[in-house]
Design a protein around this motif. Structure first.
Motif, mmCIF file in Angstrom:
data_model
loop_
_atom_site.group_PDB
_atom_site.id
_atom_site.type_symbol
_atom_site.label_atom_id
_atom_site.label_comp_id
_atom_site.label_asym_id
_atom_site.label_seq_id
_atom_site.Cartn_x
_atom_site.Cartn_y
_atom_site.Cartn_z
ATOM 1 N N GLN A 1 2.203 10.142 3.738
ATOM 2 C CA GLN A 1 1.171 11.069 3.276
ATOM 3 C C GLN A 1 0.459 10.558 2.026
ATOM 4 O O GLN A 1 -0.482 11.180 1.540
ATOM 5 N N GLY A 2 0.915 9.420 1.501
ATOM 6 C CA GLY A 2 0.361 8.888 0.265
ATOM 7 C C GLY A 2 -0.934 8.124 0.468
ATOM 8 O O GLY A 2 -1.355 7.841 1.595
ATOM 9 N N VAL A 3 -1.545 7.757 -0.648
ATOM 10 C CA VAL A 3 -2.828 7.044 -0.625
ATOM 11 C C VAL A 3 -2.701 5.703 0.107
ATOM 12 O O VAL A 3 -3.607 5.292 0.845
ATOM 13 N N PHE A 4 -1.575 5.013 -0.078
ATOM 14 C CA PHE A 4 -1.393 3.696 0.529
ATOM 15 C C PHE A 4 -0.397 3.725 1.687
ATOM 16 O O PHE A 4 0.142 2.683 2.073
ATOM 17 N N GLY A 5 -0.172 4.901 2.239
ATOM 18 C CA GLY A 5 0.809 5.051 3.304
ATOM 19 C C GLY A 5 0.477 4.267 4.561
ATOM 20 O O GLY A 5 1.378 3.833 5.288
ATOM 21 N N ARG A 6 -0.812 4.057 4.814
ATOM 22 C CA ARG A 6 -1.215 3.363 6.047
ATOM 23 C C ARG A 6 -0.779 1.900 6.073
ATOM 24 O O ARG A 6 -0.783 1.266 7.142
ATOM 25 N N PHE A 7 -0.409 1.343 4.921
ATOM 26 C CA PHE A 7 0.005 -0.060 4.883
ATOM 27 C C PHE A 7 1.475 -0.255 5.259
ATOM 28 O O PHE A 7 1.917 -1.382 5.465
ATOM 29 N N GLY A 8 2.236 0.832 5.337
ATOM 30 C CA GLY A 8 3.628 0.748 5.751
ATOM 31 C C GLY A 8 4.516 -0.069 4.825
ATOM 32 O O GLY A 8 5.405 -0.796 5.289
ATOM 33 N N LEU A 9 4.307 0.051 3.540
ATOM 34 C CA LEU A 9 5.052 -0.757 2.575
ATOM 35 C C LEU A 9 6.367 -0.112 2.125
ATOM 36 O O LEU A 9 7.248 -0.812 1.615
ATOM 37 N N LEU A 10 6.496 1.194 2.293
ATOM 38 C CA LEU A 10 7.690 1.877 1.803
ATOM 39 C C LEU A 10 8.934 1.347 2.510
ATOM 40 O O LEU A 10 8.933 1.121 3.721
ATOM 41 N N PHE A 11 10.002 1.165 1.738
ATOM 42 C CA PHE A 11 11.278 0.643 2.229
ATOM 43 C C PHE A 11 11.147 -0.797 2.726
ATOM 44 O O PHE A 11 11.721 -1.179 3.748
#
Length: 236
Positions: A95-105
Protein backbone atom coordinates in the motif's frame (compact mmCIF):
# COMPACT_ATOMS: atom_id res chain seq x y z
CA UNK A 1 23.42 -26.08 41.86
CA UNK A 2 22.89 -22.40 42.73
CA UNK A 3 21.27 -20.27 39.99
CA UNK A 4 24.53 -18.35 39.38
CA UNK A 5 26.52 -21.55 38.89
CA UNK A 6 23.88 -22.92 36.52
CA UNK A 7 23.98 -19.71 34.50
CA UNK A 8 27.79 -19.76 34.28
CA UNK A 9 27.75 -23.42 33.25
CA UNK A 10 25.14 -22.69 30.59
CA UNK A 11 27.16 -19.73 29.33
CA UNK A 12 30.35 -21.81 29.21
CA UNK A 13 28.59 -24.49 27.18
CA UNK A 14 27.39 -21.81 24.78
CA UNK A 15 30.91 -20.42 24.33
CA UNK A 16 32.34 -23.90 23.68
CA UNK A 17 29.61 -24.57 21.10
CA UNK A 18 30.28 -21.19 19.49
CA UNK A 19 33.99 -21.93 19.14
CA UNK A 20 33.20 -25.35 17.67
CA UNK A 21 30.85 -23.86 15.08
CA UNK A 22 33.37 -21.20 14.04
CA UNK A 23 36.41 -23.46 13.75
CA UNK A 24 34.43 -26.18 11.97
CA UNK A 25 33.43 -23.49 9.43
CA UNK A 26 29.76 -24.30 9.91
CA UNK A 27 27.98 -23.65 6.62
CA UNK A 28 24.94 -22.04 8.24
CA UNK A 29 27.10 -19.63 10.24
CA UNK A 30 29.24 -18.72 7.23
CA UNK A 31 26.17 -18.19 5.02
CA UNK A 32 24.65 -15.76 7.51
CA UNK A 33 27.96 -13.92 7.89
CA UNK A 34 28.34 -13.67 4.09
CA UNK A 35 24.81 -12.28 3.69
CA UNK A 36 25.40 -9.71 6.42
CA UNK A 37 28.73 -8.60 4.94
CA UNK A 38 27.33 -8.35 1.42
CA UNK A 39 24.42 -6.16 2.49
CA UNK A 40 26.47 -3.88 4.74
CA UNK A 41 29.38 -3.47 2.31
CA UNK A 42 27.08 -2.47 -0.54
CA UNK A 43 25.21 -0.08 1.77
CA UNK A 44 28.40 1.56 3.06
CA UNK A 45 29.83 1.94 -0.45
CA UNK A 46 26.65 3.66 -1.66
CA UNK A 47 26.60 5.83 1.46
CA UNK A 48 30.24 6.84 1.02
CA UNK A 49 29.87 7.68 -2.67
CA UNK A 50 27.06 10.14 -1.92
CA UNK A 51 27.74 11.33 1.64
CA UNK A 52 31.46 12.12 1.38
CA UNK A 53 31.15 14.54 -1.60
CA UNK A 54 28.06 16.22 -0.11
CA UNK A 55 29.70 16.50 3.31
CA UNK A 56 32.84 17.92 1.72
CA UNK A 57 30.89 20.57 -0.22
CA UNK A 58 29.00 21.61 2.90
CA UNK A 59 32.23 21.67 4.90
CA UNK A 60 34.09 24.03 2.58
CA UNK A 61 31.11 26.24 1.70
CA UNK A 62 29.37 29.07 3.49
CA UNK A 63 25.69 29.60 2.71
CA UNK A 64 22.42 30.47 4.43
CA UNK A 65 20.88 27.49 6.17
CA UNK A 66 24.18 25.63 6.51
CA UNK A 67 23.86 25.49 10.30
CA UNK A 68 20.35 24.06 10.04
CA UNK A 69 21.57 21.31 7.70
CA UNK A 70 24.38 20.37 10.08
CA UNK A 71 21.94 20.32 13.02
CA UNK A 72 19.58 18.04 11.09
CA UNK A 73 22.41 15.70 10.17
CA UNK A 74 23.53 15.49 13.79
CA UNK A 75 19.95 14.74 14.79
CA UNK A 76 19.65 12.00 12.15
CA UNK A 77 22.70 10.30 13.64
CA UNK A 78 20.62 9.49 16.73
CA UNK A 79 17.49 8.22 14.98
CA UNK A 80 16.59 4.72 16.31
CA UNK A 81 16.89 1.94 13.76
CA UNK A 82 13.32 0.80 14.41
CA UNK A 83 12.06 4.20 13.27
CA UNK A 84 13.95 3.81 9.99
CA UNK A 85 12.51 0.32 9.68
CA UNK A 86 8.97 1.51 10.36
CA UNK A 87 9.13 4.35 7.83
CA UNK A 88 10.73 2.06 5.27
CA UNK A 89 8.09 -0.62 5.86
CA UNK A 90 5.28 1.87 5.29
CA UNK A 91 6.87 3.17 2.08
CA UNK A 92 7.79 -0.26 0.65
CA UNK A 93 4.68 -2.24 1.63
CA UNK A 94 2.09 -2.99 -1.05
CA UNK A 95 0.00 0.00 0.00
CA UNK A 96 3.07 2.24 0.17
CA UNK A 97 4.39 4.77 -2.33
CA UNK A 98 7.08 2.36 -3.58
CA UNK A 99 5.13 -0.85 -3.06
CA UNK A 100 4.92 -1.60 -6.78
CA UNK A 101 8.67 -2.28 -6.88
CA UNK A 102 8.36 -5.29 -4.56
CA UNK A 103 11.40 -4.40 -2.48
CA UNK A 104 10.03 -5.26 0.97
CA UNK A 105 11.67 -8.31 2.57
CA UNK A 106 14.60 -8.27 0.14
CA UNK A 107 18.32 -7.57 0.59
CA UNK A 108 17.81 -4.35 -1.37
CA UNK A 109 15.35 -3.09 1.24
CA UNK A 110 17.89 -3.84 3.98
CA UNK A 111 20.57 -2.00 2.00
CA UNK A 112 18.25 0.99 1.71
CA UNK A 113 17.62 1.02 5.46
CA UNK A 114 21.33 0.76 6.23
CA UNK A 115 22.09 3.48 3.69
CA UNK A 116 19.69 5.84 5.45
CA UNK A 117 21.38 5.02 8.76
CA UNK A 118 24.96 5.44 7.54
CA UNK A 119 24.71 8.41 5.20
CA UNK A 120 23.99 11.12 7.84
CA UNK A 121 26.83 9.80 10.01
CA UNK A 122 29.36 9.85 7.19
CA UNK A 123 28.17 13.24 5.97
CA UNK A 124 28.31 14.86 9.41
CA UNK A 125 31.75 13.43 10.16
CA UNK A 126 32.99 14.46 6.70
CA UNK A 127 31.90 18.02 7.41
CA UNK A 128 33.79 17.91 10.70
CA UNK A 129 36.88 16.40 9.02
CA UNK A 130 36.86 19.05 6.31
CA UNK A 131 36.50 21.88 8.79
CA UNK A 132 39.39 20.41 10.80
CA UNK A 133 41.87 20.83 7.94
CA UNK A 134 44.26 23.72 8.48
CA UNK A 135 43.04 26.71 6.35
CA UNK A 136 46.65 27.23 5.25
CA UNK A 137 46.45 24.01 3.21
CA UNK A 138 43.82 25.55 0.96
CA UNK A 139 45.61 28.89 0.80
CA UNK A 140 48.92 27.25 -0.09
CA UNK A 141 47.38 25.12 -2.82
CA UNK A 142 45.71 28.16 -4.38
CA UNK A 143 48.86 30.27 -4.14
CA UNK A 144 50.75 27.55 -6.04
CA UNK A 145 48.27 27.83 -8.90
CA UNK A 146 46.00 24.90 -8.13
CA UNK A 147 42.55 25.05 -9.69
CA UNK A 148 39.34 24.34 -7.80
CA UNK A 149 39.47 20.58 -8.36
CA UNK A 150 43.14 20.33 -7.37
CA UNK A 151 42.54 22.40 -4.25
CA UNK A 152 39.61 20.19 -3.25
CA UNK A 153 41.71 17.08 -3.83
CA UNK A 154 44.47 18.50 -1.64
CA UNK A 155 42.01 19.11 1.20
CA UNK A 156 40.58 15.60 0.83
CA UNK A 157 44.05 14.05 0.97
CA UNK A 158 44.85 16.06 4.07
CA UNK A 159 41.68 14.78 5.76
CA UNK A 160 41.90 11.21 4.39
CA UNK A 161 42.27 9.46 7.75
CA UNK A 162 39.37 11.36 9.28
CA UNK A 163 37.27 10.51 6.21
CA UNK A 164 38.22 6.84 6.49
CA UNK A 165 37.26 6.94 10.17
CA UNK A 166 33.90 8.45 9.20
CA UNK A 167 33.23 5.59 6.77
CA UNK A 168 34.27 2.96 9.32
CA UNK A 169 32.04 4.59 11.93
CA UNK A 170 29.13 4.32 9.51
CA UNK A 171 29.95 0.69 8.81
CA UNK A 172 30.15 -0.10 12.54
CA UNK A 173 26.73 1.49 12.97
CA UNK A 174 25.01 -0.64 10.32
CA UNK A 175 26.75 -4.03 10.59
CA UNK A 176 25.19 -4.73 14.00
CA UNK A 177 21.83 -2.96 13.72
CA UNK A 178 18.72 -5.10 14.20
CA UNK A 179 15.55 -2.99 13.99
CA UNK A 180 15.62 -1.81 10.36
CA UNK A 181 17.03 -5.09 9.04
CA UNK A 182 14.39 -7.14 10.82
CA UNK A 183 11.49 -4.97 9.63
CA UNK A 184 12.68 -4.45 6.06
CA UNK A 185 14.32 -7.83 5.45
CA UNK A 186 11.99 -10.14 7.33
CA UNK A 187 14.86 -12.35 8.58
CA UNK A 188 14.30 -14.92 5.81
CA UNK A 189 16.68 -17.89 6.03
CA UNK A 190 19.20 -17.99 3.21
CA UNK A 191 17.99 -14.66 1.81
CA UNK A 192 17.82 -11.77 4.27
CA UNK A 193 19.03 -13.33 7.52
CA UNK A 194 21.98 -11.26 8.74
CA UNK A 195 24.22 -11.68 11.75
CA UNK A 196 22.27 -9.30 13.96
CA UNK A 197 18.81 -10.63 13.08
CA UNK A 198 19.99 -14.23 13.39
CA UNK A 199 21.42 -13.51 16.85
CA UNK A 200 18.04 -12.16 17.98
CA UNK A 201 16.22 -15.17 16.52
CA UNK A 202 18.57 -17.83 17.91
CA UNK A 203 18.59 -16.21 21.35
CA UNK A 204 14.78 -16.31 21.45
CA UNK A 205 14.92 -19.98 20.45
CA UNK A 206 17.38 -20.76 23.25
CA UNK A 207 20.20 -21.65 20.82
CA UNK A 208 22.82 -19.69 22.74
CA UNK A 209 25.80 -21.52 21.21
CA UNK A 210 24.72 -20.59 17.70
CA UNK A 211 23.91 -17.04 18.79
CA UNK A 212 27.29 -16.67 20.50
CA UNK A 213 29.08 -17.94 17.40
CA UNK A 214 27.36 -15.27 15.32
CA UNK A 215 28.09 -12.66 17.98
CA UNK A 216 31.79 -13.55 18.01
CA UNK A 217 31.94 -13.22 14.23
CA UNK A 218 30.20 -9.84 14.44
CA UNK A 219 32.73 -8.67 17.04
CA UNK A 220 35.59 -10.00 14.91
CA UNK A 221 34.37 -7.99 11.90
CA UNK A 222 34.05 -4.81 13.97
CA UNK A 223 37.50 -5.38 15.46
CA UNK A 224 38.98 -6.10 12.04
CA UNK A 225 37.84 -2.85 10.43
CA UNK A 226 39.10 -0.81 13.38
CA UNK A 227 42.46 -2.61 13.38
CA UNK A 228 42.71 -1.84 9.66
CA UNK A 229 42.10 1.86 10.34
CA UNK A 230 44.72 1.86 13.07
CA UNK A 231 47.22 0.10 10.80
CA UNK A 232 46.72 2.64 8.02
CA UNK A 233 47.13 5.52 10.47
CA UNK A 234 50.39 4.13 11.87
CA UNK A 235 51.72 3.28 8.42
CA UNK A 236 51.39 6.89 7.32
Amino acid sequence: APPTSSLMHYLLEGIIEAIRLIFSVDRAVMAIAATSLHISIVAILLSSVTAVPLGFLIGISRFRGRGIIITLLNTCMAVPTVVIGLVGYVLLSRQGVFGRFGLLFTPQAMMLGQYILAAPIIMALTISATQGVDPRVRQTAMSLGANGFQTALTILLEARFALLAAIITGFSRIIGEVGASMMLGGNIKGFTRSLSTAIALETNKGEFGFALALGLILLAIALGVNVLLRFLQLKN
